[in-house]
Scaffold this motif. Sequence first.
Motif, mmCIF file in Angstrom:
data_model
loop_
_atom_site.group_PDB
_atom_site.id
_atom_site.type_symbol
_atom_site.label_atom_id
_atom_site.label_comp_id
_atom_site.label_asym_id
_atom_site.label_seq_id
_atom_site.Cartn_x
_atom_site.Cartn_y
_atom_site.Cartn_z
ATOM 1 N N CYS A 3 11.240 9.767 -118.484
ATOM 2 C CA CYS A 3 11.569 7.711 -118.630
ATOM 3 C C CYS A 3 11.075 6.905 -119.636
ATOM 4 O O CYS A 3 11.313 6.019 -120.034
ATOM 5 C CB CYS A 3 10.080 7.894 -117.863
ATOM 6 N N SER A 5 16.582 6.293 -117.274
ATOM 7 C CA SER A 5 15.183 7.290 -116.440
ATOM 8 C C SER A 5 14.519 6.128 -116.102
ATOM 9 O O SER A 5 13.719 5.885 -114.957
ATOM 10 C CB SER A 5 14.948 8.705 -117.146
ATOM 11 N N SER A 48 12.767 4.977 -112.454
ATOM 12 C CA SER A 48 11.576 5.172 -111.692
ATOM 13 C C SER A 48 11.038 3.754 -111.938
ATOM 14 O O SER A 48 10.455 3.720 -111.093
ATOM 15 C CB SER A 48 10.760 5.646 -113.342
ATOM 16 N N GLY A 99 12.956 9.695 -111.705
ATOM 17 C CA GLY A 99 13.502 9.219 -113.088
ATOM 18 C C GLY A 99 14.667 11.149 -113.514
ATOM 19 O O GLY A 99 13.600 11.295 -114.812
#
Length: 501
Positions: free
Chosen positions: A257, A262, A266, A272
């Motif tokens: 993340c 990603s 999230s 993610g």
Amino acid sequence: MTVWVPGDAFARAVGADAVAEAVRREAAARGVDVRVIRNGSRGMVWLEPLVEIEADGRRTGFGPITPAEVPALLDAPVTHPKAIGPVEEHPWFASQTRLTFARVGLTDPLDLAAYEAHGGLKGWRKAQSMSPAEVVAEVTESGLRGRGGAGFPTGIKWNTVLNAPGPQKYIVCNADEGDSGTFADRMLMEGDPFCLIEGMAIAGHAVGASMGYCYIRSEYPDAIRVMRAAVDIARAGGLLGAHFDMEIRVGAGAYVCGEETSLLNSLEGRRGVVRAKPPLPAIEGLFGKPTVVNNVISLASVPIIMAKGGAFYRDFGIGRSRGTMPLQIAGNVKYPGLYECAFGLTLGQIVDEIGGGTASGRPVKAVQVGGPLGAYFPRELFDTPFGYEEFGAKEGLIGHAGIVVFDDTADMLGMARFAMEFCAVESCGKCTPCRIGATRGVETLDRIAAGDPSALPLLTDLCETMRLGSLCALGGFTPYPVMSALTHFPDEFGLRREAAE
């Protein structure tokens, strides 16, 4: 008397809370009026807890201090054996060029008035008098590049978002600092949170965004606490509000993340995993809207750029690496800590002169620059200047400027295996080269360690496939530590069983 005891995670990890309590308790017992302020860390980690006593407008440092040493410290601070004099005059500190970290450790992190008294808000106020395009031009003029690792020119990213159509745009701060040996983001958030907030507010004005999000990894509880408090104070003080507001969001600890797409997934409440590009986040980012995604240090560098001008910032550095970089020196090193300076110092100067060599006293064997996906540099490459293109020319990367030092006892085949294992564990699983390649990489390195020479060509081919075929930098950069270890330390990839015999 004012006593400064860092509330930074560095200092708290080695007993700063107990030291602060000891100061309060001892002062009360003596009937002395002592004000204890929990500041950020000065970055001189080997001296933490680094206590400072301010009297008659002069601050003197002492460290490392234990609770048992507090009575003697208050008895006779001038002659205390751990006195180092004014911190700003200490050779390690005085040789720095502190621009982004100028206030870290100097002020109470949650005192907005102190922030302003030490130069804060000047950049934001100047930006308010300029058009968005003028602000973007100033940042472009500075030569600021992404400090999170990619090194992409910040001004170009902002200009793309400024010119992207859409009624809603966002600023996202990537504070998911997950690289080994890195701590600059955390130090900045814990020690000077208003600097980051000011940078985000300027970015919002520059691109037409009215909302921002700061995504902090869950492993940073102190940074989360300080940033949340600072946002409330900034909102009450007018830095945040209807023109631009922001929220703190906490990640769940996934290394991937730290990759911008990603992170955006999230933030949206999704899993993610990496998104394919295009579209770029600058065109379709958070909730499908144009989004600036910048690292903490990138955004925190903007206030000084706006306050003093892009040309001032551009005058520091070398080549296309402009401004200053907070070097995070860690590992087996004598003087670990954060050292902010202009680009251009050689790796040897950083490790030997600033870092002081190894803590063990043994020879330096390798230095990994750029986190767990960074290449290992042997002493033969210590003349490499610290700059994006300069490191790239040597098959390395600067990344987030984490510098981890290893002495001659380090097992480089073991470190190469760790890189592959790290990738296998942290992969989001979306692309085959990363998901399967890293697992095969661990198996291949185990074969090499067991004495199978036929696995060496397979390892090289596997790294090339991961480098060219992975969807993001996690799989794409994992070959850097593996191949650098193999290239610079080939003896450690030999037939170990035969050598032992």
